[in-house]
Design a protein around this motif. Structure first.
Motif, mmCIF file in Angstrom:
data_model
loop_
_atom_site.group_PDB
_atom_site.id
_atom_site.type_symbol
_atom_site.label_atom_id
_atom_site.label_comp_id
_atom_site.label_asym_id
_atom_site.label_seq_id
_atom_site.Cartn_x
_atom_site.Cartn_y
_atom_site.Cartn_z
ATOM 1 N N GLU A 280 35.489 29.666 -41.732
ATOM 2 C CA GLU A 280 35.376 30.590 -40.609
ATOM 3 C C GLU A 280 35.381 29.846 -39.288
ATOM 4 O O GLU A 280 34.723 28.812 -39.134
ATOM 5 C CB GLU A 280 34.113 31.441 -40.736
ATOM 6 N N GLN A 281 36.141 30.367 -38.346
ATOM 7 C CA GLN A 281 36.146 29.896 -36.972
ATOM 8 C C GLN A 281 36.272 31.120 -36.062
ATOM 9 O O GLN A 281 36.978 32.085 -36.408
ATOM 10 C CB GLN A 281 37.310 28.946 -36.707
ATOM 11 N N PHE A 282 35.607 31.087 -34.924
ATOM 12 C CA PHE A 282 35.662 32.202 -33.979
ATOM 13 C C PHE A 282 35.303 33.526 -34.640
ATOM 14 O O PHE A 282 35.864 34.576 -34.333
ATOM 15 C CB PHE A 282 37.045 32.287 -33.326
ATOM 16 N N GLY A 288 42.744 34.818 -41.336
ATOM 17 C CA GLY A 288 43.014 36.022 -40.573
ATOM 18 C C GLY A 288 43.745 35.785 -39.269
ATOM 19 O O GLY A 288 44.041 36.740 -38.550
ATOM 20 N N PHE A 289 44.042 34.524 -38.964
ATOM 21 C CA PHE A 289 44.764 34.216 -37.735
ATOM 22 C C PHE A 289 46.270 34.136 -38.006
ATOM 23 O O PHE A 289 46.708 33.656 -39.052
ATOM 24 C CB PHE A 289 44.264 32.903 -37.126
ATOM 25 N N GLN A 294 51.320 32.303 -40.722
ATOM 26 C CA GLN A 294 52.699 31.819 -40.646
ATOM 27 C C GLN A 294 52.877 30.566 -41.497
ATOM 28 O O GLN A 294 53.876 30.420 -42.214
ATOM 29 C CB GLN A 294 53.102 31.518 -39.199
ATOM 30 N N LYS A 295 51.913 29.653 -41.429
ATOM 31 C CA LYS A 295 51.989 28.441 -42.256
ATOM 32 C C LYS A 295 51.978 28.804 -43.736
ATOM 33 O O LYS A 295 52.785 28.275 -44.525
ATOM 34 C CB LYS A 295 50.820 27.513 -41.932
ATOM 35 N N LEU A 296 51.087 29.692 -44.128
ATOM 36 C CA LEU A 296 50.996 30.083 -45.537
ATOM 37 C C LEU A 296 52.291 30.748 -46.008
ATOM 38 O O LEU A 296 52.781 30.473 -47.110
ATOM 39 C CB LEU A 296 49.806 31.020 -45.749
ATOM 40 N N THR A 347 47.134 20.467 -42.546
ATOM 41 C CA THR A 347 46.736 20.961 -41.232
ATOM 42 C C THR A 347 45.803 22.158 -41.334
ATOM 43 O O THR A 347 44.939 22.354 -40.486
ATOM 44 C CB THR A 347 47.966 21.340 -40.374
ATOM 45 N N ILE A 348 45.963 22.972 -42.365
ATOM 46 C CA ILE A 348 45.070 24.111 -42.550
ATOM 47 C C ILE A 348 43.669 23.637 -42.920
ATOM 48 O O ILE A 348 42.660 24.194 -42.474
ATOM 49 C CB ILE A 348 45.635 25.070 -43.618
ATOM 50 N N LEU A 349 43.598 22.578 -43.722
ATOM 51 C CA LEU A 349 42.293 22.043 -44.111
ATOM 52 C C LEU A 349 41.637 21.218 -43.009
ATOM 53 O O LEU A 349 40.469 20.854 -43.127
ATOM 54 C CB LEU A 349 42.422 21.190 -45.376
ATOM 55 N N GLY A 350 42.388 20.913 -41.954
ATOM 56 C CA GLY A 350 41.824 20.125 -40.870
ATOM 57 C C GLY A 350 41.375 18.758 -41.361
ATOM 58 O O GLY A 350 42.029 18.114 -42.174
#
Length: 395
Positions: A280-282, A288-289, A294-296, A347-350
């Protein structure tokens, strides 16, 4: 017609490619997946971190019992399954680690195939049943320290001395080399390039393991050193001369990579999808962003296209119509897209994407080797270019 029946789609197979598989093919895939999930997946990150494969002979015997060693070959204790079955097995093996798929691929598609296709009947009987069972391990010596993409200029040589052959030379980047019982070695002779089945306990043969790898760390990679290695005439492959022999074997191995690389991609996509729904962020999951979706979606598209291409090539191979340039198409596309899927998943996993708590960075590193071996990007590009234009651009 009623439309009330709702079909539940697999988020990793939105196109429904599974519907193109037979029940028997799905059963093969399920058996290999179960073995990998139970025997390999819980431990492979530690093996990668430690740069070791703790019990390769035990693992080879388990894989032999499962029937995946030389599984697409007929006779001599081999399972005699289809090329599509073998491809599906490669997906599951590489979904746990490219090094594990490499062990199986080198054993079955390189060492066993070379012996099965080119060796004398006595050599086949001596090695193939034990190799199919995982009781004997093979390696494939073609690449040299100074000759990778240009095997025609290899320096390893073999000369006849009475009824024996004496082999001298070096081979490099050889999977399974340090644990092999038999090495398929290609060498220059007065008759052109020839192949030999060399027992690794022959005097003058050694296989020092290569260390300090940052890729395929859960795999044994070695140099082969042959100093006046003397083998009987019957260990030489009797009929084949020139590059036809080794290239026929490489084509078998490349076919497995067309499928296997997608296993690494699928594993990385699955990790990214799961993580994005939990992280979760923001104030909401990052799944949900729009940019994450788009990446997925892009990763899913490339995985889907790669699977369709692999399945098409598998059906052609089973029909006996597969051409080498088609394997180059599959290898070039699928490994290249698999690496991009892994990089995007990272990049999704940071920051967590570089941790071995997740499979992504391990798959990324492994695929850098897969991109190079069994034909570099450059070589497959030129094979495709020659098929399109009729003009060879290798020199």
């Amino acid at each position: 017609m009623s439309t009330s029946t709702r079909i539940t789609l697999d988020p990793l197979d939105l196109a429904g490619i599974d519907d193109l598989l037979t029940p028997e093919e799905k059963a093969v895939r399920s058996s290999v997946r179960q073995m990998c999930e139970e025997r390999i997946q819980p431990y492979v990150a530690d093996w990668f971190e430690q740069g070791t494969l703790p019990d390769p002979r035990g693992l080879a015997k388990e894989l032999g019992s499962l029937g995946v060693l030389g599984m697409h070959l007929e006779g001599y204790g081999c399972a005699g399954m289809s090329a599509t079955d073998y491809g599906l097995a490669c997906v599951e093996l590489e979904a746990v680690d490219s090094g594990i798929r490499s062990l199986v691929s080198v054993q079955g598609s390189l060492a066993m195939f070379a012996i099965w296709r080119w060796a004398s009947e006595d050599v086949k009987q001596r090695w193939l049943p034990a190799m199919a069972a995982g009781q004997a391990i093979g390696c494939f010596g073609l690449t040299e320290p100074d000759h990778g993409s240009d095997p025609a200029n290899m320096r390893t040589s073999a000369r006849q001395d009475g009824s024996d052959w004496v082999i001298n030379g070096r081979k490099m980047w050889i999977t399974n080399g340090s644990i092999a019982d038999v090495a398929v070695v290609w060498a220059q002779t007065d008759e052109g390039i020839r192949g030999f089945a060399v027992p690794t306990d022959t005097p003058g043969f050694s296989a020092p393991e290569i260390k300090h790898k940052m890729s395929l760390r859960a795999s044994i990679t070695s140099e082969l050193v042959l100093d006046d290695v003397r083998v009987p005439q019957e260990y030489a492959f009797p009929e084949v001369r020139g590059l036809r022999g080794p290239l026929s074997c490489l084509n078998e191995a490349r076919y497995g990579i067309v499928w296997g690389s997608l296993g690494a991609a699928r594993s990385s996509l699955a990790a990214a999808l799961s993580y994005s729904k939990d992280r979760e962020q923001f104030g909401k999951p990052i799944a949900g962003f729009q940019l994450t979706q788009q990446k997925l979606a892009d990763m899913n598209l490339e995985l889907t296209k790669g699977m369709l291409l692999a399945l098409h090539l598998g059906r052609r191979k089973d029909a006996g119509t597969l051409q080498p340039v088609q394997v180059s198409l599959g290898k070039l596309n699928n490994v290249r897209e698999a690496i991009e899927i892994c990089r995007t998943a990272r990049t999704i996993l940071g920051a967590n994407g570089i941790s071995l708590e997740y499979p992504v960075i391990r798959h990324m590193n492994n695929l850098e080797s897969v991109l190079t071996y069994e034909g570099t990007v450059e070589m497959h590009t030129l094979v495709i270019g020659q098929a399109m234009t009729g003009l060879a651009a290798f020199r």
